[in-house]
Write an enzyme that holds these catalytic residues in place. Structure first.
Site, PDB file in Angstrom:
ATOM      1  N   ASP A   8       0.878  -1.171   0.000  1.00 21.89           N
ATOM      2  CA  ASP A   8       0.000   0.000   0.000  1.00 21.89           C
ATOM      3  C   ASP A   8       0.919   1.226   0.000  1.00 21.89           C
ATOM      4  O   ASP A   8       2.145   1.103  -0.171  1.00 21.89           O
ATOM      5  CB  ASP A   8      -0.996  -0.040   1.176  1.00 21.89           C
ATOM      6  N   HIS A   9       0.350   2.404   0.229  1.00 16.20           N
ATOM      7  CA  HIS A   9       1.152   3.633   0.212  1.00 16.20           C
ATOM      8  C   HIS A   9       2.205   3.638   1.330  1.00 16.20           C
ATOM      9  O   HIS A   9       3.304   4.154   1.142  1.00 16.20           O
ATOM     10  CB  HIS A   9       0.238   4.855   0.362  1.00 16.20           C
ATOM     11  N   CYS A  65       3.404  -2.870   3.956  1.00 13.48           N
ATOM     12  CA  CYS A  65       2.522  -1.752   4.290  1.00 13.48           C
ATOM     13  C   CYS A  65       3.251  -0.936   5.357  1.00 13.48           C
ATOM     14  O   CYS A  65       4.459  -1.120   5.543  1.00 13.48           O
ATOM     15  CB  CYS A  65       1.122  -2.207   4.703  1.00 13.48           C
ATOM     16  N   THR A  67       3.168  -0.944   8.643  1.00  8.73           N
ATOM     17  CA  THR A  67       3.688  -1.797   9.712  1.00  8.73           C
ATOM     18  C   THR A  67       3.990  -3.223   9.243  1.00  8.73           C
ATOM     19  O   THR A  67       4.689  -3.962   9.938  1.00  8.73           O
ATOM     20  CB  THR A  67       2.650  -1.925  10.837  1.00  8.73           C
ATOM     21  N   HIS A  98      10.797 -23.334   9.706  1.00  3.90           N
ATOM     22  CA  HIS A  98       9.773 -23.953  10.556  1.00  3.90           C
ATOM     23  C   HIS A  98       8.358 -23.880   9.981  1.00  3.90           C
ATOM     24  O   HIS A  98       7.591 -24.819  10.141  1.00  3.90           O
ATOM     25  CB  HIS A  98       9.745 -23.273  11.931  1.00  3.90           C
ATOM     26  N   HIS A 134       7.574 -29.997  11.987  1.00  2.92           N
ATOM     27  CA  HIS A 134       7.164 -28.732  11.373  1.00  2.92           C
ATOM     28  C   HIS A 134       6.105 -28.985  10.295  1.00  2.92           C
ATOM     29  O   HIS A 134       5.123 -28.251  10.196  1.00  2.92           O
ATOM     30  CB  HIS A 134       8.365 -28.004  10.788  1.00  2.92           C
TER      31      HIS A 134
HETATM   32  C1  RB5 Z   1      -1.735   3.021   6.450  1.00  8.60           C
HETATM   33  O1  RB5 Z   1      -1.730   4.260   7.075  1.00  8.60           O
HETATM   34  C2  RB5 Z   1      -1.411   1.925   7.456  1.00  8.60           C
HETATM   35  O2  RB5 Z   1      -2.481   1.761   8.321  1.00  8.60           O
HETATM   36  C3  RB5 Z   1      -1.073   0.657   6.741  1.00  8.60           C
HETATM   37  O3  RB5 Z   1      -0.014   0.871   5.869  1.00  8.60           O
HETATM   38  C4  RB5 Z   1      -0.641  -0.504   7.625  1.00  8.60           C
HETATM   39  O4  RB5 Z   1       0.354  -0.120   8.506  1.00  8.60           O
HETATM   40  C5  RB5 Z   1      -1.720  -1.240   8.283  1.00  8.60           C
HETATM   41  O5  RB5 Z   1      -1.502  -2.220   8.993  1.00  8.60           O
END
Ligand code: RB5
Length: 143
Positions: A8-9, A65, A67, A98, A134
């Protein structure tokens, strides 16, 4: 080896670093988007890569993404996807050995580009151990 990659962005900038690594190593890949840093929704990208990997169209997936959490949660809704959120090389190696993870997830706001490339390299070049305990646990997840 072939790789399906998406972000994503929030993971867009890190994806460009990973793509540069794949190109340098001559690893074939398809970028499933997004294609600009404009705000977008990670579930569709997680699903697209997970479906492509589970169908066998690509050997491995890479998802980014902000996180790495949201996009890995989305990917893991696809049956057969084993998306692993990794923040270091130990995790990347262990999840291949694993869990036979077929998708690597990372956070563009969590890991820097140098570490992310090392994590990717470790993930792509570590084979599943094949050990019975495993394999049994992975079967239990699938069932
Ligand atoms: C986008 O702002 C953020 O929420 C997304 O990239 C991600 O971290 C979600 O888990």
């Amino acid at each position: 080896m072939t790789v399906a990659i998406a972000s994503d962005h929030g993971g867009f900038a890190l994806k460009q670093e990973i793509i540069a690594y794949l190109e340098k190593k001559g690893i074939a890949f398809k970028d499933f988007g997004c294609y600009e840093e404009k705000s977008c929704d990670y579930p569709e990208y997680g699903r697209a890569v997970a479906e492509a990997v589970v169908k066998g169209e690509y050997d491995k997936g890479i998802l980014l993404c902000g996180t790495g959490i949201g996009i890995s949660i989305a990917a893991n809704k696809v049956k057969g996807a084993r998306a692993a959120l990794c923040t270091d090389c130990f995790m990347a190696e262990a999840t291949r050995l694993h869990n036979d993870a077929n998708i690597l997830a990372m956070g563009g706001r969590v890991v820097g580009p140098g570490l992310a490339v090392k994590i990717t390299d470790t993930f792509l070049h570590t084979e599943f151990s094949g050990e019975e305990r495993h394999a049994r646990r992975i079967r239990a997840i699938e069932e």
